[in-house]
Write a protein that holds these residues in place. Structure first.
Motif, PDB file in Angstrom:
ATOM      1  N   ALA A  93       9.134 -25.033 -45.246  1.00 56.91           N
ATOM      2  CA  ALA A  93       7.806 -24.413 -45.347  1.00 56.91           C
ATOM      3  C   ALA A  93       7.755 -23.297 -46.401  1.00 56.91           C
ATOM      4  O   ALA A  93       6.871 -23.323 -47.278  1.00 56.91           O
ATOM      5  N   PRO A  94       8.679 -22.320 -46.406  1.00 56.08           N
ATOM      6  CA  PRO A  94       8.582 -21.268 -47.435  1.00 56.08           C
ATOM      7  C   PRO A  94       8.856 -21.802 -48.840  1.00 56.08           C
ATOM      8  O   PRO A  94       8.315 -21.279 -49.820  1.00 56.08           O
ATOM      9  N   LEU A  95       9.665 -22.855 -48.937  1.00 52.13           N
ATOM     10  CA  LEU A  95       9.955 -23.427 -50.258  1.00 52.13           C
ATOM     11  C   LEU A  95       8.685 -24.067 -50.824  1.00 52.13           C
ATOM     12  O   LEU A  95       8.346 -23.861 -51.995  1.00 52.13           O
ATOM     13  N   ARG A 104      12.041 -16.935 -59.316  1.00 53.74           N
ATOM     14  CA  ARG A 104      11.271 -16.760 -58.083  1.00 53.74           C
ATOM     15  C   ARG A 104      12.260 -16.881 -56.924  1.00 53.74           C
ATOM     16  O   ARG A 104      13.148 -17.740 -56.969  1.00 53.74           O
ATOM     17  N   VAL A 105      12.120 -16.009 -55.928  1.00 51.83           N
ATOM     18  CA  VAL A 105      13.114 -16.010 -54.850  1.00 51.83           C
ATOM     19  C   VAL A 105      12.448 -16.262 -53.493  1.00 51.83           C
ATOM     20  O   VAL A 105      11.268 -15.954 -53.298  1.00 51.83           O
ATOM     21  N   VAL A 106      13.230 -16.860 -52.595  1.00 55.80           N
ATOM     22  CA  VAL A 106      12.783 -17.038 -51.203  1.00 55.80           C
ATOM     23  C   VAL A 106      13.876 -16.430 -50.327  1.00 55.80           C
ATOM     24  O   VAL A 106      15.042 -16.844 -50.411  1.00 55.80           O
ATOM     25  N   THR A 107      13.506 -15.450 -49.497  1.00 54.86           N
ATOM     26  CA  THR A 107      14.501 -14.757 -48.681  1.00 54.86           C
ATOM     27  C   THR A 107      14.601 -15.390 -47.289  1.00 54.86           C
ATOM     28  O   THR A 107      13.663 -16.033 -46.810  1.00 54.86           O
ATOM     29  N   GLY A 108      15.767 -15.168 -46.665  1.00 57.46           N
ATOM     30  CA  GLY A 108      16.063 -15.817 -45.384  1.00 57.46           C
ATOM     31  C   GLY A 108      15.140 -15.419 -44.254  1.00 57.46           C
ATOM     32  O   GLY A 108      14.951 -16.182 -43.307  1.00 57.46           O
ATOM     33  N   ASP A 109      14.536 -14.241 -44.344  1.00 58.74           N
ATOM     34  CA  ASP A 109      13.639 -13.848 -43.249  1.00 58.74           C
ATOM     35  C   ASP A 109      12.415 -14.764 -43.198  1.00 58.74           C
ATOM     36  O   ASP A 109      11.824 -14.969 -42.139  1.00 58.74           O
ATOM     37  N   ARG A 110      12.068 -15.345 -44.360  1.00 59.82           N
ATOM     38  CA  ARG A 110      10.908 -16.264 -44.352  1.00 59.82           C
ATOM     39  C   ARG A 110      11.267 -17.565 -43.641  1.00 59.82           C
ATOM     40  O   ARG A 110      10.439 -18.171 -42.974  1.00 59.82           O
ATOM     41  N   MET A 111      12.518 -18.006 -43.809  1.00 59.43           N
ATOM     42  CA  MET A 111      12.942 -19.196 -43.078  1.00 59.43           C
ATOM     43  C   MET A 111      12.993 -18.891 -41.583  1.00 59.43           C
ATOM     44  O   MET A 111      12.548 -19.700 -40.763  1.00 59.43           O
ATOM     45  N   PHE A 112      13.520 -17.694 -41.235  1.00 57.50           N
ATOM     46  CA  PHE A 112      13.563 -17.321 -39.812  1.00 57.50           C
ATOM     47  C   PHE A 112      12.156 -17.362 -39.231  1.00 57.50           C
ATOM     48  O   PHE A 112      11.915 -17.941 -38.165  1.00 57.50           O
ATOM     49  N   ALA A 113      11.205 -16.753 -39.946  1.00 59.70           N
ATOM     50  CA  ALA A 113       9.835 -16.677 -39.429  1.00 59.70           C
ATOM     51  C   ALA A 113       9.232 -18.078 -39.292  1.00 59.70           C
ATOM     52  O   ALA A 113       8.576 -18.392 -38.298  1.00 59.70           O
ATOM     53  N   ALA A 114       9.492 -18.936 -40.282  1.00 63.79           N
ATOM     54  CA  ALA A 114       8.887 -20.276 -40.246  1.00 63.79           C
ATOM     55  C   ALA A 114       9.495 -21.128 -39.139  1.00 63.79           C
ATOM     56  O   ALA A 114       8.781 -21.848 -38.429  1.00 63.79           O
ATOM     57  N   GLN A 115      10.823 -21.029 -38.937  1.00 60.88           N
ATOM     58  CA  GLN A 115      11.415 -21.839 -37.870  1.00 60.88           C
ATOM     59  C   GLN A 115      11.003 -21.302 -36.499  1.00 60.88           C
ATOM     60  O   GLN A 115      10.781 -22.062 -35.567  1.00 60.88           O
ATOM     61  N   VAL A 140      14.144 -21.547 -58.808  1.00 53.23           N
ATOM     62  CA  VAL A 140      13.741 -20.931 -57.538  1.00 53.23           C
ATOM     63  C   VAL A 140      15.043 -20.711 -56.775  1.00 53.23           C
ATOM     64  O   VAL A 140      15.851 -21.640 -56.656  1.00 53.23           O
ATOM     65  N   VAL A 141      15.276 -19.487 -56.321  1.00 52.72           N
ATOM     66  CA  VAL A 141      16.538 -19.187 -55.623  1.00 52.72           C
ATOM     67  C   VAL A 141      16.232 -18.807 -54.177  1.00 52.72           C
ATOM     68  O   VAL A 141      15.428 -17.908 -53.904  1.00 52.72           O
ATOM     69  N   TYR A 142      16.879 -19.526 -53.279  1.00 50.78           N
ATOM     70  CA  TYR A 142      16.578 -19.416 -51.841  1.00 50.78           C
ATOM     71  C   TYR A 142      17.884 -19.067 -51.148  1.00 50.78           C
ATOM     72  O   TYR A 142      18.876 -19.786 -51.268  1.00 50.78           O
ATOM     73  N   ASP A 143      17.895 -17.935 -50.448  1.00 52.58           N
ATOM     74  CA  ASP A 143      19.086 -17.556 -49.676  1.00 52.58           C
ATOM     75  C   ASP A 143      18.705 -17.570 -48.203  1.00 52.58           C
ATOM     76  O   ASP A 143      17.780 -16.850 -47.798  1.00 52.58           O
ATOM     77  N   ILE A 144      19.394 -18.376 -47.399  1.00 48.55           N
ATOM     78  CA  ILE A 144      18.981 -18.443 -45.989  1.00 48.55           C
ATOM     79  C   ILE A 144      19.557 -17.280 -45.171  1.00 48.55           C
ATOM     80  O   ILE A 144      19.192 -17.084 -44.024  1.00 48.55           O
ATOM     81  N   VAL A 145      20.448 -16.493 -45.780  1.00 48.29           N
ATOM     82  CA  VAL A 145      20.949 -15.277 -45.098  1.00 48.29           C
ATOM     83  C   VAL A 145      19.784 -14.297 -44.948  1.00 48.29           C
ATOM     84  O   VAL A 145      19.056 -14.053 -45.913  1.00 48.29           O
ATOM     85  N   TYR A 146      19.595 -13.738 -43.729  1.00 46.33           N
ATOM     86  CA  TYR A 146      18.475 -12.800 -43.581  1.00 46.33           C
ATOM     87  C   TYR A 146      18.906 -11.421 -43.074  1.00 46.33           C
ATOM     88  O   TYR A 146      18.088 -10.605 -42.695  1.00 46.33           O
ATOM     89  N   VAL A 148      15.218 -30.710 -30.770  1.00 48.02           N
ATOM     90  CA  VAL A 148      14.432 -30.661 -32.007  1.00 48.02           C
ATOM     91  C   VAL A 148      15.183 -29.715 -32.946  1.00 48.02           C
ATOM     92  O   VAL A 148      15.932 -28.863 -32.472  1.00 48.02           O
ATOM     93  N   ASN A 149      15.001 -29.887 -34.252  1.00 45.58           N
ATOM     94  CA  ASN A 149      15.604 -28.918 -35.165  1.00 45.58           C
ATOM     95  C   ASN A 149      14.520 -28.289 -36.038  1.00 45.58           C
ATOM     96  O   ASN A 149      14.133 -28.861 -37.056  1.00 45.58           O
ATOM     97  N   THR A 150      14.028 -27.138 -35.620  1.00 44.02           N
ATOM     98  CA  THR A 150      12.952 -26.502 -36.403  1.00 44.02           C
ATOM     99  C   THR A 150      13.515 -25.794 -37.639  1.00 44.02           C
ATOM    100  O   THR A 150      12.754 -25.294 -38.454  1.00 44.02           O
ATOM    101  N   ASP A 151      14.863 -25.754 -37.777  1.00 43.86           N
ATOM    102  CA  ASP A 151      15.429 -25.200 -39.016  1.00 43.86           C
ATOM    103  C   ASP A 151      15.011 -26.056 -40.211  1.00 43.86           C
ATOM    104  O   ASP A 151      14.883 -25.567 -41.329  1.00 43.86           O
ATOM    105  N   VAL A 152      14.816 -27.355 -39.961  1.00 44.04           N
ATOM    106  CA  VAL A 152      14.443 -28.265 -41.050  1.00 44.04           C
ATOM    107  C   VAL A 152      13.048 -27.907 -41.571  1.00 44.04           C
ATOM    108  O   VAL A 152      12.865 -27.660 -42.769  1.00 44.04           O
TER     109      VAL A 152
END
Ligand code: ATR
Length: 490
Positions: free
Chosen positions: A328-330, A460-471, A437-443, A319-323
């Motif tokens: 989700a945060p976006l 508006r920004v989305v930081t990589g820690d939110r992607m980490f948490a969501a995946q 909207v600026v999203y950096d997947i680096v956390y 499975v790829n939960t990175d997708v």
């Protein structure tokens, strides 16, 4: 049973270490070889003093020679006299190396731990080595080796499975051996060793607190489900804290360990041997594991990367939960639907592939920009061939071109590694208008220079820690459903 291996050079400091760690340990290994020679006369009363710190603690006495990884450089005859003295001084256990001639300690009533150390590798005949160690009934066979690969870690688990009737401690030292320090019960080990925070009596030691609270050693049962995060490097992964924390909170009988993996074939052997119920995959194996999966979701196939592997009755499912973790945060910050939005995707590596697939599957218009334009073209071609809703093209090199097209960009996503460790901006020439909207997947860290600059421009920004948490949350749901289901093969 968790044993604190003392590292202090004076007896008062040894007792201080014991007192500080007492809440998480059942025993103490006194490493007399680390004591100042002037302190050795205090050994006779030390076992009692340890029990005065916390009643019920078992005390093991060890005087390790340099050749076995210790610091004893004194005369061997003196060491033997001291070992005999330990056994008469109320130590519950005494460590005697396998090549030591018979000493009085063997007749003392203390339990003998008959030890063998290999500081360089893992001998092929581990099981036979361990089973021939004890000289008298009741002795514990301790073999500490230094696995140099994941395959050698697998050998430790396989050997332990064949030693069930012999009291033993089978340990892997160093980074490849870390799971053997945690999975004490699974290995049938009588005990595991740990060092006080900031100290390390042996390579790969964890702290008593980590073993007790993070990995919950006292709760391990035959029924416990094992999960892992695998990668290289792995020591700094945040996943064990996340998943073990959630298992503990919800009272789920499952434990999640970090495993250093150098190749995917032995990883799957380990997954069979433990057995693992599932595992998270990180750099550099997200692509390599695909060859050993029996089933995979569309997300894995499209991204050509898998970050979650689950045991099913018919084999390993990828499975790829990175997708989901990316989307989700976006979704939380977007006012308008992603369908039709213009996205500038920075980077053309493995992460860009997963992110690009996620965006296209939701109907976005994606332009890929990458330092090496040929990589961007290749990725755009692959993504276009997936038959998903969105459209994809390549933004060729040239800062003017990017700036000119900027008014039409709704979302900027960075998937390059630029910004890691807080350094570098992947697109210093890009001028933010403030509506993107600026999203950096680096956390590491979440506040990258790109995020700071974008926020300053009003984006508006989305930081990589939110992607980490969501995946991680999506992964956890999958692991929980396995861990709470009926049989080991669900
Ligand atoms: P991942 O799996 O994390 O995506 P990867 O596949 O190695 O890692 O991809 C790294 C991405 O970061 C690539 O797009 C790479 O650009 P190249 O294709 O030109 O190599 C990009 N990258 C890495 N270092 C970079 C740098 N210093 N400046 C710009 N882009 C960089």
């Amino acid at each position: 049973m968790i044993y604190l291996t003392t590292t202090a050079t004076t007896i008062p400091r040894v007792l201080q270490q014991v007192s500080e760690q007492a809440s998480w340990i059942e025993g103490v290994e006194i490493r007399a070889d680390l004591l100042d020679p002037t302190e050795l006369s205090g050994l006779t009363t030390l076992a009692r003093a340890v029990r005065d710190c916390s009643s019920g603690l078992k005390v093991l006495g060890t005087i390790r020679r340099e050749a076995d990884g210790g610091r004893w450089t004194g005369e061997e005859s003196k060491r033997r006299i001291l070992l005999d003295r330990l056994s008469r001084a109320g130590f519950d256990l005494v460590d005697l190396e396998s090549d030591l001639p018979t000493v009085d300690a063997e007749r003392s009533g203390a339990t003998i731990v008959r030890s063998l150390h290999d500081l360089k590798g893992t001998p092929a005949n581990l099981e036979r080595l361990a089973s021939t160690l004890p000289r008298n009934p009741g002795e514990v066979a301790k073999v500490a080796v230094t696995p140099q690969s994941t395959a050698e870690l697998v050998a430790i688990f396989r050997a332990a499975d064949r030693l069930r009737d012999l009291p033993h401690v089978l340990l892997g030292m160093g980074p490849f051996g870390v799971p053997s320090r945690i999975l004490t019960r699974r290995l049938g080990n009588m005990l595991t060793f740990a060092s006080a925070p900031g100290e390390s009596a042996a390579p790969g030691h964890l702290t008593p607190r980590a073993l007790s609270e993070l990995y919950r050693l006292a709760s391990h049962r035959d029924s416990t489900r094992w999960f892992a995060v695998v990668g290289n490097p792995i020591a700094h992964s945040r996943s064990p804290a996340y998943h073990n924390g959630r298992f503990a909170e919800e009272g789920i009988d499952a434990v999640y360990v970090p495993v250093l993996v150098d190749a995917v074939a032995p990883l799957f052997e380990l997954a069979d041997a433990l057995p693992l119920s599932g595992f998270s995959v990180t750099i550099p194996h997200k692509r390599g594991v695909l060859a050993l999966l029996s089933q995979m979701g569309d997300d894995v196939r499209a991204a050509q990367a898998c970050n979650t592997v689950l045991r099913t009755p018919s084999g390993w499912r990828g499975v790829n939960t990175d997708v989901i973790g990316f989307l989700a945060p976006l979704d939380e910050v977007l006012d308008d639907p992603l369908r039709g939005a213009s996205v500038l995707l920075l980077g053309a590596g493995g992460s860009a592939r997963a992110v690009g697939y996620a965006l296209l599957s939701r109907g976005a218009k994606v332009s890929i920009w990458n330092r090496t334009a040929s990589h961007a073209r290749a990725l755009a071609g692959d993504l276009a061939g997936l038959g998903v809703d969105g459209t994809v093209d390549v933004l060729e090199q040239g800062s003017e071109g990017v700036s000119a097209s900027a008014p039409t960009v709704d979302i900027v996503v960075n998937t390059t590694s630029v910004g890691m460790n807080g350094e570098g901006d992947p697109v210093p020439w890009y001028h933010f208008r403030g509506h993107e909207v600026v999203y950096d997947i680096v956390y590491t860290p979440p506040q990258t220079p790109l995020i700071v600059r974008a926020a300053h421009a009003g984006c508006r920004v989305v930081t990589g820690d939110r992607m980490f948490a969501a995946q991680a949350a999506a992964q956890y749901e999958l692991y929980r459903s396995i861990a709470t289901a009926g049989g080991p093969d669900v």
